[in-house]
Design a protein around this motif. Structure first.
Motif, short mmCIF file in Angstrom:
data_model
loop_
_atom_site.label_atom_id
_atom_site.label_comp_id
_atom_site.label_asym_id
_atom_site.label_seq_id
_atom_site.Cartn_x
_atom_site.Cartn_y
_atom_site.Cartn_z
N THR A 160 61.17 -21.02 80.30
CA THR A 160 62.63 -20.99 80.37
C THR A 160 63.11 -21.27 81.78
OG1 THR A 160 62.80 -19.45 78.52
CG2 THR A 160 64.66 -19.53 80.04
N PHE A 161 62.46 -20.64 82.75
CA PHE A 161 62.86 -20.80 84.14
C PHE A 161 62.77 -22.25 84.60
CE2 PHE A 161 61.63 -21.25 88.56
CZ PHE A 161 62.70 -20.65 89.21
N VAL A 162 61.64 -22.92 84.34
CA VAL A 162 61.48 -24.27 84.88
C VAL A 162 62.46 -25.25 84.23
CG1 VAL A 162 59.08 -23.98 85.59
CG2 VAL A 162 59.54 -24.78 83.27
N HIS A 163 62.80 -25.03 82.97
CA HIS A 163 63.78 -25.91 82.33
C HIS A 163 65.19 -25.65 82.85
CE1 HIS A 163 60.56 -26.76 79.36
NE2 HIS A 163 61.18 -27.92 79.30
N LYS A 164 65.51 -24.39 83.06
CA LYS A 164 66.83 -24.09 83.63
C LYS A 164 66.95 -24.66 85.05
CE LYS A 164 68.26 -19.95 81.11
NZ LYS A 164 68.59 -18.51 81.23
N ALA A 165 65.85 -24.59 85.82
CA ALA A 165 65.88 -25.13 87.17
C ALA A 165 66.11 -26.63 87.15
CB ALA A 165 64.56 -24.81 87.89
N LEU A 166 65.49 -27.33 86.21
CA LEU A 166 65.71 -28.76 86.09
C LEU A 166 67.16 -29.07 85.72
CD1 LEU A 166 62.58 -30.18 84.22
CD2 LEU A 166 63.44 -30.89 86.46
N ALA A 167 67.68 -28.35 84.73
CA ALA A 167 69.04 -28.60 84.29
C ALA A 167 70.05 -28.31 85.39
CB ALA A 167 69.35 -27.75 83.04
N ALA A 168 69.87 -27.19 86.11
CA ALA A 168 70.80 -26.83 87.18
C ALA A 168 70.72 -27.83 88.32
CB ALA A 168 70.48 -25.42 87.68
#
Length: 429
Positions: A160-168
């Motif tokens: 979840t964290f790595v995908h949110k980091a990409l999106a942000a």
């Protein structure tokens, strides 16, 4: 916020000899997705192996996202990038900052994390970059370092964290997340904790409880340091910390001193053969304060120490990217796992004991040859610097981290990489 997750299994990986083959093997077995973040990627034999593994995964239909730091990985060739992007790999550059009079304007606040997630079911977290200097055959400057392979429910938090980091990062750059990221982080998905349905959480596979802990420059500015301090504060028998770049803040030093004074065996493994001379100089400024309280200091003299690990008492351990210095504790984006598991603690402790017994020199008070007046003057300034640096670190430029694609529009075009200065020793962290 970080949360304790039970049912995990951890496998310690020491140096590139154990880490690289395992990561490349898992990428080769990926069926759906590979997400990778790294501070350093060099175009050497290790970088070429990673390149081949990601290229092959993308060619067989796996979605591959790779994020590199714009400061740590400045010199990848157009051919290196374009071969990946043409195969379908999405290559992202973290904060490819502009230059002012030939100098970068955002040399601070780097993306220092080292994370890999495979199919949302297996993850790797640690301090090892993708460069040949993490292999013993590199020579005397080969680094000593660690990572962990993770299976179990904690992988869902990391994923979840790595995908949110990409999106942000894409939003901050003025773009929109790719279709896959938009789908995964729709408004409805964000309303659920962790952004994943329960059937996406890997099943329990072991006995270890763990936290995935990150630091950023917004909501989680000192999370990793707080977990260190809390664990040292509650230690009853032993604290052993191996950390490459050691110049922690006042409160962390005080916790170490208090622990030693109440009878806890506190052992620090620091660089004796540093990759940058200033590293040893900075750490040595603290030796008197620590030795006076009963802390044991060992300098690892086999080769440069690059590890960022600790083991406390019989259960607590941490492995990750965060050094105990101003860059990691107050500026960089970092990621550690904190583990409660007797078996893993025993494995890591045995490894660190082997370093102490076979490759370290213990620092005694007699080794510190300097005049009393100079030590007093220096200690005064160091003391106040350490007390205040979390505050003055906040004065340095802060901005919303941006992730920019490195891509080639067609086989005849050159891929676009942001401008960078030549690599320097500062990249070594």
């Amino acid at each position: 916020m970080s949360r304790w997750v039970s049912g995990n299994q951890f496998h310690l990986l020491e140096n590139g000899e154990e880490f690289f083959p395992r990561v490349f093997e898992c990428i080769a077995a990926a069926k759906r997705e590979v997400v990778l973040e790294t501070f350093i990627l060099f175009e050497d034999k290790v970088g070429e192996e990673l390149h081949a593994a990601l290229h092959q995964a993308a060619r067989r239909g796996v979605q591959v996202d790779m994020t590199i730091d714009g400061y740590g990985s400045p010199d990848l060739s157009p051919e290196f990038i374009s071969t990946l992007t043409r195969a379908g790999v999405r290559v992202h550059v973290f904060d490819p900052g502009p230059k002012l009079w030939g100098w970068r304007t955002n040399v601070f606040r780097r993306m220092h994390r080292k994370i890999v997630v495979i199919d949302g079911a297996r993850a790797f977290v640690g301090g090892i970059n993708y460069s040949a200097d993490h292999l013993a055959d590199f020579g005397p400057q080969a680094k000593q370092d660690y990572a962990v392979e993770i299976e179990g429910p904690l992988v869902a938090d990391i994923n979840t964290f790595v995908h949110k980091a990409l999106a942000a990062g894409q939003r901050n750059a003025g773009g929109q997340p790719s279709p896959g990221l938009r789908e995964r982080f729709s408004d409805r998905a964000r309303s659920f904790a962790g952004s994943w349905r329960q059937d996406k959480v890997p099943a329990p596979v072991g006995e270890a409880s763990a936290l995935f802990v990150t630091r950023d420059n917004r909501k989680h500015t000192n999370d990793i340091e707080r977990h260190y301090r809390a664990a040292i504060r509650t230690a009853r028998k032993r604290v052993v910390i191996a950390n490459a770049y050691f110049f922690p803040g006042y409160r962390l030093i005080q916790e170490m001193r208090r622990a030693a004074r109440r009878g806890v065996e506190v052992q620090l493994i620091l660089q004796g053969e540093p990759d940058m001379a200033i590293v040893k100089t900075a750490a040595s400024m603290l030796y008197h304060h620590l030795l006076d309280a009963g802390v044991h200091i060992y300098e690892y003299c086999e080769r440069p120490l690059h590890g960022k690990v600790a083991a406390i008492d019989d259960e607590w351990a941490t492995v990750g990217s965060s050094n105990l210095d101003p860059l990691s504790l107050s500026l960089n984006l970092e990621a550690n796992v904190v583990i409660r598991d007797r078996a893993f603690n025993e494995t890591l402790t045995a490894n660190l004991d082997q370093l102490i017994q076979n490759h370290c020199k213990r620092i005694e008070r007699g080794d510190l040859m300097e005049s009393t007046w100079w030590r007093s003057v220096r200690s005064y300034f160091v003391f106040h610097l350490l007390r205040r640096y979390p505050a003055w670190a906040g004065w340095l430029p802060a901005h919303a981290p941006r992730i920019t694609p490195a891509s080639s529009a067609s086989p005849g075009d050159k891929p676009r990489m942001p401008d960078h200065e030549p690599p320097s020793q500062a990249n070594a962290v």
